[in-house]
Design a protein around this motif. Sequence first.
Motif, short mmCIF file in Angstrom:
data_model
loop_
_atom_site.label_atom_id
_atom_site.label_comp_id
_atom_site.label_asym_id
_atom_site.label_seq_id
_atom_site.Cartn_x
_atom_site.Cartn_y
_atom_site.Cartn_z
N PRO A 20 0.81 -1.22 0.00
CA PRO A 20 0.00 0.00 0.00
C PRO A 20 0.84 1.27 0.00
O PRO A 20 0.50 2.25 -0.66
CB PRO A 20 -0.82 -0.11 1.29
N ALA A 21 1.98 1.26 0.70
CA ALA A 21 2.85 2.44 0.73
C ALA A 21 3.43 2.69 -0.66
O ALA A 21 3.47 3.83 -1.12
CB ALA A 21 3.97 2.25 1.75
N VAL A 22 3.86 1.65 -1.34
CA VAL A 22 4.42 1.79 -2.68
C VAL A 22 3.34 2.29 -3.64
O VAL A 22 3.60 3.15 -4.48
CB VAL A 22 5.05 0.47 -3.16
N ASP A 23 2.13 1.78 -3.51
CA ASP A 23 1.02 2.26 -4.35
C ASP A 23 0.79 3.75 -4.13
O ASP A 23 0.57 4.50 -5.09
CB ASP A 23 -0.26 1.48 -4.06
N ARG A 24 0.84 4.19 -2.88
CA ARG A 24 0.68 5.62 -2.55
C ARG A 24 1.79 6.44 -3.19
O ARG A 24 1.56 7.52 -3.73
CB ARG A 24 0.71 5.83 -1.03
N LEU A 25 3.02 5.93 -3.11
CA LEU A 25 4.16 6.65 -3.67
C LEU A 25 4.07 6.73 -5.19
O LEU A 25 4.37 7.76 -5.79
CB LEU A 25 5.48 6.00 -3.24
N ARG A 26 3.65 5.64 -5.81
CA ARG A 26 3.49 5.65 -7.27
C ARG A 26 2.42 6.66 -7.68
O ARG A 26 2.58 7.38 -8.67
CB ARG A 26 3.14 4.26 -7.79
N ARG A 28 1.56 9.33 -6.01
CA ARG A 28 2.13 10.65 -5.77
C ARG A 28 3.02 11.07 -6.95
O ARG A 28 2.95 12.20 -7.41
CB ARG A 28 2.95 10.64 -4.48
N LEU A 29 3.84 10.14 -7.42
CA LEU A 29 4.71 10.42 -8.56
C LEU A 29 3.90 10.74 -9.80
O LEU A 29 4.17 11.72 -10.50
CB LEU A 29 5.65 9.24 -8.82
N GLN A 30 2.88 9.93 -10.09
CA GLN A 30 2.06 10.15 -11.29
C GLN A 30 1.38 11.51 -11.23
O GLN A 30 1.33 12.25 -12.22
CB GLN A 30 1.03 9.03 -11.43
N SER A 31 0.86 11.86 -10.07
CA SER A 31 0.19 13.15 -9.90
C SER A 31 1.17 14.31 -10.10
O SER A 31 0.87 15.29 -10.79
CB SER A 31 -0.43 13.22 -8.50
N TYR A 32 2.35 14.19 -9.51
CA TYR A 32 3.38 15.22 -9.63
C TYR A 32 3.80 15.40 -11.09
O TYR A 32 3.91 16.52 -11.58
CB TYR A 32 4.58 14.85 -8.76
N MET A 33 4.01 14.28 -11.77
CA MET A 33 4.42 14.34 -13.18
C MET A 33 3.33 14.98 -14.03
O MET A 33 3.63 15.77 -14.93
CB MET A 33 4.79 12.95 -13.69
N ALA A 34 2.07 14.66 -13.75
CA ALA A 34 0.97 15.26 -14.50
C ALA A 34 0.91 16.77 -14.27
O ALA A 34 0.74 17.55 -15.21
CB ALA A 34 -0.35 14.61 -14.09
N GLN A 35 1.10 17.19 -13.01
CA GLN A 35 1.10 18.62 -12.69
C GLN A 35 2.23 19.37 -13.40
O GLN A 35 2.06 20.52 -13.81
CB GLN A 35 1.24 18.84 -11.18
N LYS A 36 3.37 18.72 -13.54
CA LYS A 36 4.55 19.35 -14.16
C LYS A 36 4.59 19.13 -15.67
O LYS A 36 5.50 19.63 -16.34
CB LYS A 36 5.84 18.80 -13.54
N GLY A 37 3.62 18.37 -16.20
CA GLY A 37 3.59 18.11 -17.63
C GLY A 37 4.72 17.20 -18.10
O GLY A 37 5.17 17.31 -19.24
N LEU A 38 5.16 16.30 -17.23
CA LEU A 38 6.26 15.39 -17.57
C LEU A 38 5.71 14.09 -18.14
O LEU A 38 4.70 13.58 -17.68
CB LEU A 38 7.11 15.10 -16.33
N ARG A 39 6.42 13.55 -19.12
CA ARG A 39 6.01 12.29 -19.75
C ARG A 39 6.56 11.10 -18.97
O ARG A 39 7.61 11.19 -18.33
CB ARG A 39 6.52 12.21 -21.19
N SER A 40 5.85 10.00 -19.06
CA SER A 40 6.31 8.75 -18.46
C SER A 40 6.93 7.91 -19.57
O SER A 40 6.24 7.18 -20.26
CB SER A 40 5.13 8.01 -17.82
N ASP A 49 10.74 1.66 -11.48
CA ASP A 49 10.43 0.29 -11.05
C ASP A 49 11.64 -0.35 -10.38
O ASP A 49 11.50 -1.01 -9.35
CB ASP A 49 9.99 -0.57 -12.25
N THR A 50 12.81 -0.15 -10.94
CA THR A 50 14.03 -0.72 -10.36
C THR A 50 14.31 -0.12 -8.99
O THR A 50 14.70 -0.83 -8.05
CB THR A 50 15.23 -0.50 -11.31
N PHE A 51 14.08 1.18 -8.84
CA PHE A 51 14.27 1.83 -7.54
C PHE A 51 13.30 1.26 -6.51
O PHE A 51 13.69 0.93 -5.40
CB PHE A 51 14.08 3.35 -7.68
N PHE A 52 12.03 1.12 -6.88
CA PHE A 52 11.03 0.60 -5.95
C PHE A 52 11.33 -0.85 -5.55
O PHE A 52 11.07 -1.24 -4.42
CB PHE A 52 9.62 0.68 -6.54
N GLU A 53 11.87 -1.63 -6.46
CA GLU A 53 12.15 -3.04 -6.18
C GLU A 53 13.49 -3.25 -5.49
O GLU A 53 13.73 -4.32 -4.92
CB GLU A 53 12.16 -3.82 -7.51
N GLY A 54 14.38 -2.27 -5.54
CA GLY A 54 15.74 -2.43 -5.06
C GLY A 54 15.88 -2.25 -3.56
O GLY A 54 14.92 -1.93 -2.85
#
Length: 175
Positions: A20-26, A28-40, A49-54
């Motif tokens: 659940p914490a990782v889902d929240r962080l993901r 948060r990242l998606q929302s931040y990127m959308a606000q900043k107009g950043l592409r995924s 993904d590698t950072f979250f799994e590492g």
Amino acid sequence: MTLAGTGPSDEAALKDQEGPAVDRLRARLQSYMAQKGLRSTAQRRLIVDTFFEGPSHMTIEDLLNEVRTRDRGIGYATVYRTLKLLAECGVASERHFGDGLSRYELADDATAHHDHLICTICGKIVEFEEPRIEALQDEVALRHGFLVTSHKHEMYGTCPACRIEQHAAEAATRS
């Protein structure tokens, strides 16, 4: 790679609790990127993904090496910028443990606070939680009328494995 102080079954249990914490962080990242107009991009997704799994406390070089096992074309600058993005949006915390390297760990307001033991010889980092330390910090702050909003507790010393090596080396020189 296992987290310091944990075995394979302990690490699996930790990963289950982090879901659940990782889902929240993901999110948060998606929302931040959308606000900043950043592409995924595919490279950015692989790095995230590698950072979250590492393991915790990864350096840029650690993450770059791991990412390059999956995509040799990803460069240092791309990993650097992605980690900075994760830190900017509150998904990762940047830590400095006196070795001149920036290390990154997951950061989530909903997860428990922890402190660190750092070996000055091999660089091993052990996370720990100690309620008595937290209570004492609160007591000291209260005594001084101070409202603590955050803190970090790092203890530097020599880990058991390095102490054993030191004693063995000392014994060999005496022989």
